[in-house]
Design a protein around this motif. Structure first.
Motif, PDB file in Angstrom:
ATOM      1  N   GLY A  40       1.074  -1.374   0.130  1.00 40.30           N
ATOM      2  CA  GLY A  40       0.032  -0.003   0.153  1.00 40.30           C
ATOM      3  C   GLY A  40       1.128   1.510  -0.343  1.00 40.30           C
ATOM      4  N   PHE A  41       2.001   1.182   0.306  1.00 42.26           N
ATOM      5  CA  PHE A  41       2.874   2.425   0.550  1.00 42.26           C
ATOM      6  C   PHE A  41       4.080   2.194  -0.710  1.00 42.26           C
ATOM      7  N   ALA A  42       4.124   1.523  -1.457  1.00 41.26           N
ATOM      8  CA  ALA A  42       5.937   1.206  -2.224  1.00 41.26           C
ATOM      9  C   ALA A  42       5.357   0.526  -3.439  1.00 41.26           C
ATOM     10  N   PRO A  43       5.468   0.978  -4.931  1.00 42.99           N
ATOM     11  CA  PRO A  43       5.405   0.032  -5.951  1.00 42.99           C
ATOM     12  C   PRO A  43       5.801  -1.788  -5.635  1.00 42.99           C
ATOM     13  N   ILE A  44       5.173  -2.264  -6.464  1.00 44.59           N
ATOM     14  CA  ILE A  44       5.642  -3.512  -6.610  1.00 44.59           C
ATOM     15  C   ILE A  44       6.551  -4.158  -7.349  1.00 44.59           C
ATOM     16  N   MET A 163      -6.967   0.201  -1.110  1.00 43.40           N
ATOM     17  CA  MET A 163      -7.926   0.651  -0.603  1.00 43.40           C
ATOM     18  C   MET A 163      -8.385   0.901   0.773  1.00 43.40           C
ATOM     19  N   ILE A 164      -7.583  -0.488   1.455  1.00 43.78           N
ATOM     20  CA  ILE A 164      -7.498   0.031   3.240  1.00 43.78           C
ATOM     21  C   ILE A 164      -6.825   0.906   3.852  1.00 43.78           C
ATOM     22  N   THR A 165      -6.017   1.465   3.020  1.00 43.11           N
ATOM     23  CA  THR A 165      -4.777   2.420   3.798  1.00 43.11           C
ATOM     24  C   THR A 165      -5.175   3.781   3.758  1.00 43.11           C
ATOM     25  N   LYS A 171     -10.556   8.167   3.807  1.00 42.84           N
ATOM     26  CA  LYS A 171     -11.640   8.393   2.015  1.00 42.84           C
ATOM     27  C   LYS A 171     -12.054   6.067   2.296  1.00 42.84           C
ATOM     28  N   MET A 172     -12.946   7.192   2.028  1.00 40.33           N
ATOM     29  CA  MET A 172     -13.439   5.357   2.107  1.00 40.33           C
ATOM     30  C   MET A 172     -13.898   4.175   1.175  1.00 40.33           C
ATOM     31  N   GLN A 173     -13.060   3.162   0.938  1.00 37.87           N
ATOM     32  CA  GLN A 173     -12.855   2.529   0.005  1.00 37.87           C
ATOM     33  C   GLN A 173     -13.665   1.085   0.034  1.00 37.87           C
ATOM     34  N   LEU A 174     -14.350   0.974   0.953  1.00 38.29           N
ATOM     35  CA  LEU A 174     -14.491  -0.406   1.225  1.00 38.29           C
ATOM     36  C   LEU A 174     -16.119  -0.965   0.455  1.00 38.29           C
ATOM     37  N   THR A 175     -16.574   0.780   0.494  1.00 33.17           N
ATOM     38  CA  THR A 175     -17.422   0.682  -0.336  1.00 33.17           C
ATOM     39  C   THR A 175     -17.577   0.539  -2.110  1.00 33.17           C
ATOM     40  N   PHE A 179     -13.428  -3.372  -4.932  1.00 35.67           N
ATOM     41  CA  PHE A 179     -12.936  -3.990  -3.023  1.00 35.67           C
ATOM     42  C   PHE A 179     -12.843  -6.141  -3.201  1.00 35.67           C
ATOM     43  N   TYR A 180     -13.949  -5.997  -3.175  1.00 35.19           N
ATOM     44  CA  TYR A 180     -14.827  -7.590  -2.574  1.00 35.19           C
ATOM     45  C   TYR A 180     -14.295  -8.395  -3.714  1.00 35.19           C
TER      46      TYR A 180
END
Length: 308
Positions: A40-44, A163-165, A171-175, A179-180
């Motif tokens: 969530g913080f760095a590139p793959i 999205m969790i970060t 900034k809600m992304q779980l809706t 995501f699922y």
């Protein structure tokens, strides 16, 4: 360490009753959580190749805890891996890491990723056909299927982690349904990876699996980052070259370290034919395995018996 301690005890106990084993599993889980958060913080392109650090760590830990001997090949492999890691981190792409659900949806339907997905599905189906129908259990076939599934895993794990970060930051992304979908892709691809990797571990030595799997996994992960998340879109040619050179050094270092770790086989107890009570060993019972008559009596013995 836990398995070695249990093996030395006179009373056999299940390994999961060992406090040391439970502690090791807890640390392993904590490390995987950290690895998940890192996406969530760095590139793959940074996170995936940095798995080579675990190989160096394993080599060092085995010296202190398992009393292994540090060999010249370990030092050479560790030096190459550390140098490659430095180049990876220095010349990795610098791209924004805050990925929203809508951005991930757009990436999912982009034509480069669709073409890449179709090619992956075709290759995976061909490999699966040879694996199931033709019973081909070659190490390259098994680990290529693992790598193809890993490309899906890293895409999904980065999407879920990002999205969790963002959701934690407010900034809600779980809706969003994406995501699922990504969670399902993550769980299913991981499950099938374990299946094929376990099959490879049963058939081949770890000294062969570790370097090949690392190379295949890292290559597929970097390709996924390049195609899906467009991580090298604005990178300079020199940066790309130095990054790939760092990958090559890391691959070579891991290969040297892994190949240096020979599998230790337990000695099977046997009775020496020369020490059987009431019998004396007068000749060869089993000829040399390199001779042409391996598994049979010597021709001289057969000739002597026929003349007698």
């Amino acid at each position: 360490c836990a398995h070695l301690q249990l093996a030395c005890q006179t009373e056999l106990k299940p390994y999961y009753t060992s406090k040391l084993w439970c502690c090791g599993i807890a640390l392993l889980g904590l490390g995987e959580v950290g690895n998940f958060i890192a996406y969530g913080f760095a590139p793959i392109a940074i996170v995936a190749p940095l798995g080579c650090v675990s190989v160096i760590g394993s080599a060092l830990i085995s010296v202190f805890f398992l009393k292994k001997t540090m060999k010249t090949a370990d030092i050479l492999g560790g030096t190459l891996t550390a140098t490659g890691t430095y180049l990876l981190v220095t010349f990795a792409p610098n791209v924004p890491q805050e990925l929203t659900a809508r951005q991930i949806q757009n990436y999912l339907v982009s034509w480069p990723f669709l073409v890449y997905s179709i090619l992956e599905i075709i290759i995976f189906c061909i490999l699966l056909y040879f694996y199931k129908r033709k019973a081909v259990k070659h190490i390259v076939v098994l680990l290529m299927m693992v790598a193809l599934l890993a490309s899906v895993t890293v895409i999904a794990v980065k999407a879920v982690s990002s999205m969790i970060t963002l959701s934690v930051k407010g900034k809600m992304q779980l809706t969003y349904s994406i995501f699922y979908i990504m969670v399902i892709l993550l769980a299913s691809s991981c499950a099938f990876q374990v299946k094929f990797l376990n099959q490879a571990m049963r058939l081949y030595e770890a000294t062969a699996i570790v370097p090949i799997n690392f190379v295949f996994f890292t290559t597929s992960a970097i390709l996924s980052g390049v195609i899906f998340y467009r991580e090298f879109q604005s990178a300079a040619l020199l940066s790309v070259f130095m990054f790939l050179f760092g990958c090559l050094l890391s691959f070579l270092g891991v290969f040297i370290i892994a190949r240096n770790k020979k599998e230790e086989h337990l000695q099977i107890p046997f009775i020496d034919c020369g020490h059987i009570p009431g019998h004396k060993l007068t000749g060869k019972i089993q000829p040399d395995s390199h001779s042409s008559c391996y598994g049979t009596l010597n021709k001289e013995d057969d000739l002597g018996k026929s003349q007698g």
